[in-house]
Design a protein around this motif. Structure first.
Motif, PDB file in Angstrom:
ATOM      1  N   UNK A 184       0.832  -1.197   0.000  1.00  0.00           N
ATOM      2  CA  UNK A 184       0.000   0.000   0.000  1.00  0.00           C
ATOM      3  C   UNK A 184       0.866   1.246   0.000  1.00  0.00           C
ATOM      4  N   UNK A 204      -8.410  -2.938  -2.996  1.00  0.00           N
ATOM      5  CA  UNK A 204      -8.473  -2.779  -1.552  1.00  0.00           C
ATOM      6  C   UNK A 204      -8.195  -4.118  -0.887  1.00  0.00           C
ATOM      7  N   UNK A 251      -6.553  -1.091   3.401  1.00  0.00           N
ATOM      8  CA  UNK A 251      -5.653  -0.228   2.638  1.00  0.00           C
ATOM      9  C   UNK A 251      -5.714  -0.614   1.168  1.00  0.00           C
ATOM     10  N   UNK A 252      -5.309   0.322   0.348  1.00  0.00           N
ATOM     11  CA  UNK A 252      -5.338   0.054  -1.096  1.00  0.00           C
ATOM     12  C   UNK A 252      -3.977  -0.498  -1.482  1.00  0.00           C
ATOM     13  N   UNK A 257      -8.261   6.169   0.908  1.00  0.00           N
ATOM     14  CA  UNK A 257      -6.883   5.685   0.794  1.00  0.00           C
ATOM     15  C   UNK A 257      -5.935   6.550   1.604  1.00  0.00           C
ATOM     16  N   UNK A 305      -6.346   5.889   5.216  1.00  0.00           N
ATOM     17  CA  UNK A 305      -5.651   4.635   5.539  1.00  0.00           C
ATOM     18  C   UNK A 305      -4.156   4.872   5.689  1.00  0.00           C
ATOM     19  N   UNK A 347      -2.058   4.138   8.966  1.00  0.00           N
ATOM     20  CA  UNK A 347      -0.951   3.175   8.963  1.00  0.00           C
ATOM     21  C   UNK A 347       0.328   3.821   9.481  1.00  0.00           C
TER      22      UNK A 347
END
Lengths: 116, 878
Positions: free
Chosen positions: A31, A71, A80-81, B13, B16, B20
């Motif tokens: 990702x 995804x 997450x992508x 995204x 995310x 992360x």
């Protein structure tokens, strides 16, 4: 927070980010955050990835169908992508890598041995 | 194409990513709160990343375009004055182009409305272009380069009697296969058949749609009924389709009255007479090859008819029908198209100037946009959008202009083209209009762009007076361009106006004042037709008596001072005459040329006030049986008797076998025969009473009446009544004043002078607006500077000079460039001029004066305003 450490880092040259993304994905799907982190770690924190330009770069590569995205779930269970290399991307990586090598060798010859 | 991602997908995204990153930092030991903040900071500007993602999508440009258009529309609405002037200017410029293009489209680009029009050619043997019957027959039979042919003759005026009042209509004789040959089927009834064309068959006719509607009230029952056409009983067998236009080639004289484009009647002709021949070329050949073959056949078939020397000189022209139909109109059209493009260029320069002026008032706004992050390209695009939008709005106005002026345009240009019915505003014209508008918009925008490019936010906010010079330089360059183009147009218009004037005042050899003319064709009574073969002179005698009587009748009409008739009226062409003429006892002239012969009644020369320079006029004594006499014109004298002593000389046939044709008794002044610009051919004028057999077989003469009325057309009903009292089958046509005939001879010149005049005027008005704009703008920009100057002691005159310099210098530069351009361009139109050289120094001088005057006048107001600037107020300004 303009620290000394930050200034020693090198901002990526235009275009080289694409190459590094492709290279990072050779080891498997990843990702965006992972890609940025991998580039920073593997360059021993010499290279700074501007996250602002990371996503447009990913977008660009995706449009050229050099990478594909879907995804998924990360190691720590976050959505997450994930990006992975396509066949074309792999070929592109090979081409660009050899091109880059030739370029750096040539530049290296011109610059001569590093001075103390 | 990759599946299109949504905004939200991208936002998730990024979320995310930040999460992360935060996870990683927490793992490294940071507190969750701190980790989240650091992660967010490391990522940078989330909004900007999202923006960049958004912009990377392809639909963006469309989106922005919509935004730009919306914004621009609002902006234009906010400054209605600017918008109105810009749109009106563009509407005029584009509209003029669209109007002219619609004619180019109708006349030159649209294919003729017949089957396979590209293969149609017109065949024209010899000088007159009519094919003799034996040639037509031989070609039909033997020509391998042709895929069929058909012929026609006319149109000519005939009387149609259906009900009480006779009516003069146009009839064209065609071969029986003419309509199928063109691929035209009658809308009602039937077409002609071969049996219609056999001698002795009952006479039949096809009506035009127009005549069917106007005269026969669209009655379908008219088919099969009989009408009287010039004394003959004719059965109507069909009605032509509404759109049918006749390819009237060759029948339209180079100069003359407009010929009606739609013959009212089609009659079938046996191929006994000479015809205009239209043919189809086979696909595998070309006009040159066909011309050679047709000539060979012509010479062979003509052995029995013509002398060898005549046949040896004959050529057979084969030309594409469309090309022949339009004649010399393309030259005029392209010239006008060029001129109208110039008008558009001036309009463009003007709008670019306006945009620049506007850009400078919008400087602050554009600078703010720049500072807020609008990319430079985006600002440029905004300006382009503005100019393109203006041009598109202008193009809508342009269509109105083109639509409103289509009557004018048709009168000016297209009426001379027989096959063009209406000048349509169709798809090609619309496409042209929109494309031109788009190009114009982009050009205006690009011209104004360098000015906008220089806007520098930092500079602007620190001082109100930066970047002015370079932009005003651009504006003055545009002004120079306008002046140069306008100058060329003014010179062109002035040269064409002089041409028109010179033609108008050129000596014509006759007096057209208070003169009415009418073409009168009596037709032949059946009795005469029958004895025609037995007594060849019966025809001449009949016509001579008829016209002599009629002349007497007409002279009795109150208000008519004198009357006379002629077979070849001035400017009516030189269609009848003899080939090969010399004076007895003198060597033949070097060439065997065609010499026209005009037959006249007594009193013709006197009525026309054509002066007899030597010898005498005709008298009633010059009749059949007396010595055959002739009067010649000066051109004849110059050609055949340069050494003088022409009175009493005898005109002989070239081969000199027969008796002398005429004894010359007088010499008249030259009178224009085909056009006002060309010097007339040698002409023989002979008494109608002595007309030899075989001449003017159709028996039409043009009457000239000298009247006491300043508007002689008022006598027309009286004249018609007098003639129809004799016989309602007499065909009366071309009832016009002599002045109108002369004016018709100047149509081309009048058209081009008028169009150029209009264009020049439009350009001058636009240039004046441009000059005014530059002056006013310069003053607005330099108010502070002027204030300082005045405060330091500059007088009003100094200030005025300062402002004048802003406009006069670029105008003069433009004029200088314009002189160069005009020297190059007017030469192209040299053949259209008469009595003036393309480089006429006076014309150029006057054009310079006109431009300078316009520039001075347009500057005067702003300059006066500038000279009144109060330094105190000016310094407080801003």
């Amino acid at each position: 927070m303009s620290t000394r450490k930050d200034r020693e880092r090198i901002a990526l040259l235009q275009g080289t980010l694409d190459l590094l993304i492709l290279r990072t994905l050779v080891f498997g799907p990843q990702h965006g955050q992972g890609i940025a982190r991998a580039i920073e770690l593997q360059s021993e924190k010499t290279l700074l990835v501007d996250h602002g330009s990371l996503y447009p770069a990913l977008q660009r590569l995706e449009e050229r169908i050099w990478i594909q995205a879907e995804w998924g779930v990360s190691d720590n269970n976050r959505k997450a992508r994930f990006y992975k290399l396509t066949k074309q991307g792999r070929k592109q990586l090979a081409d660009q890598t050899s091109q880059w090598r030739r370029l750096t060798t040539a530049i290296g010859r011109i610059l001569g041995p590093e001075e103390a | 194409m990759v599946h299109r991602r949504t905004d939200e997908d991208f936002a998730r995204e990024i979320e995310a990513h930040v999460a992360l990153e935060a996870d990683r930092l927490i793992a490294e030991g940071l507190s969750p709160e701190e980790a989240r903040r650091t992660a967010a900071r490391t990522f940078g500007n989330v909004a900007r990343a999202r923006e960049r993602f958004y912009e990377s999508r392809r639909v963006l440009w469309l989106d922005e375009l919509r935004q730009d258009f919306g914004y621009t529309l609002r902006a234009l609405r906010r400054s209605p004055g600017f918008s109105a002037i810009a749109i009106a200017t563009l509407a005029l410029g584009i509209g003029a182009n669209t109007a002219i293009f619609s004619v180019v489209n109708a006349v030159l680009l649209r294919p003729l409305p017949y089957r396979d029009p590209g293969s149609l050619v017109l065949i024209e043997p010899g000088e007159i272009g009519l094919s003799p019957n034996w040639a037509t027959a031989a070609w039909r039979e033997r020509a391998r380069t042709l895929d069929g042919l058909a012929g026609f003759n006319g149109p000519r005026a005939v009387t149609l009697i259906h009900g009480a009042e006779p009516e003069v209509v146009q009839a064209t004789d065609v071969t029986w296969d003419f309509l199928p040959f063109l691929g035209v089927t009658p809308a009602r009834g039937r077409g002609f058949t071969q049996s219609d064309a056999t001698p002795g068959a009952p006479a039949v006719a096809i009506l035009s749609d127009r005549l069917w509607r106007s005269r026969f009230a669209s009655d379908p029952a008219v088919i099969g009924t009989s009408v009287a056409v010039s004394g003959d009983t004719v059965t109507i067998v069909g009605v032509a389709p509404p759109g049918f236009r006749f390819p009237t080639a060759g029948a339209i004289p180079a100069v003359g009255l407009p010929v009606d484009t739609q013959p009212d009647l089609l009659r079938v002709t046996p191929e006994r007479q000479s015809l205009n021949v239209i043919a189809r070329l086979r696909a595998d050949t070309n006009a040159t090859a066909a011309g050679e073959e047709l000539l060979a056949i012509y010479r062979q078939a003509g052995k029995a008819e013509f002398t060898k020397s005549l046949l040896d000189r004959t050529r057979v022209g084969v030309a594409p029908l469309q090309e022949r139909l339009v004649g010399d109109l393309p030259r005029l059209l392209w010239l006008v198209m060029g001129a109208v493009t110039f008008v558009l260029l001036v309009a463009c320069a003007n709008v670019a100037n306006l945009l620049l002026a506007r850009a400078s008032t919008r400087q602050r706004e554009l600078a703010v946009r720049g500072a807020l992050g609008a990319r430079r390209g985006r600002i440029a695009r905004l300006l382009l959008t503005e100019s393109v939008l203006l041009a598109l709005l202008g193009s809508a106005g342009a269509l109105l202009v083109a639509y409103a002026s289509r009557g004018l345009v048709r009168t000016l240009l297209a009426e001379r083209i027989a096959h063009v019915g209406v000048v349509p505003i169709d798809w090609p014209v619309l496409a042209f209009n929109v494309a031109l508008a788009a190009i114009t918009g982009v050009c205006c925008g690009l011209a104004a762009l360098p000015g906008a490019r220089r806007i520098n936010p930092a500079g602007l906010f620190s001082s109100g007076m930066t970047t002015v010079t370079s932009r005003s330089l651009l504006r003055r360059a545009l002004l120079s361009a306008e002046a140069a183009i306008t100058f060329v147009l003014v010179v062109g218009a002035a040269l064409l106006a002089q041409t028109l004037w010179n033609l108008t005042v050129a000596p014509k050899g006759f007096d057209s004042d208070r003169t009415l003319t009418a073409r009168v064709a009596p037709g032949l009574p059946l009795g005469i037709r029958d004895i025609d073969r037995a007594d060849p002179m019966a025809r001449s005698r009949y016509f001579a008596d008829f016209f002599s009587d009629l002349r007497g009748q007409l002279e009795r009409i109150p208000g008519v001072a004198s009357a006379g008739a002629v077979s070849l009226p001035p400017l009516g062409g030189t269609s009848a005459g003899i080939v090969g003429v010399r004076l007895e006892g003198r060597p033949a002239a070097d060439e065997e040329t065609f010499t026209p012969v005009a037959f006249v009644t007594p009193g013709y020369l006197r009525t026309m006030r054509i002066r007899v320079l030597a010898g005498r006029d005709f008298t009633e004594g010059d009749r059949l049986g007396a010595e055959r006499v002739a009067i010649v014109n000066q051109a004849f004298e110059r050609r055949f008797a340069a050494d003088g002593a022409i009175i009493g000389a005898r005109i002989a046939d070239l081969d000199g076998k027969g008796q002398a044709l005429y004894t010359i008794v007088g010499v008249t002044e030259d009178v224009p025969d085909r056009s006002l610009r060309t010097s007339p051919d040698p002409l023989i004028i002979a008494p109608l009473a002595q007309m030899p057999a075989g001449f003017i077989s159709w028996g039409a003469l043009t009457f000239v009446l000298r009247t006491g009325d300043s508007n002689p057309i008022r006598l027309a009903p009286e004249v018609r009544r007098a003639i129809w009292a004799i016989d309602p089958n007499i065909v009366i046509s071309e009832v016009v004043t002599m002045r109108e005939r002369v004016a018709a001879g100047m149509r081309g010149e009048r058209d081009s002078a008028l169009l150029f005049g209009l264009f020049a005027l439009a350009a001058l008005v636009m240039a004046a607006i441009g000059v005014y704009g530059v002056a006013a703008y310069a003053i607005a920009q330099r108010t502070k500077e002027i204030g300082v100057r005045v405060a330091l002691g500059a007088g009003r005159r100094d200030v005025r000079r300062l402002v004048l310099g802003q406009t006069l210098t670029p105008t003069l530069i433009g004029v200088a460039v314009g002189i160069g351009a005009a020297v190059l361009l007017t030469r192209l139109a040299a053949s259209m001029m008469y009595g003036v050289t393309p480089l006429d120094p006076w014309t150029f001088a006057v054009a310079v004066a006109v431009l300078v005057t316009v520039a001075l006048t347009a500057t005067w107001m702003p300059a006066r305003r500038a000279s009144r600037i109060d330094p105190i107020v000016a310094l407080r300004y801003e």
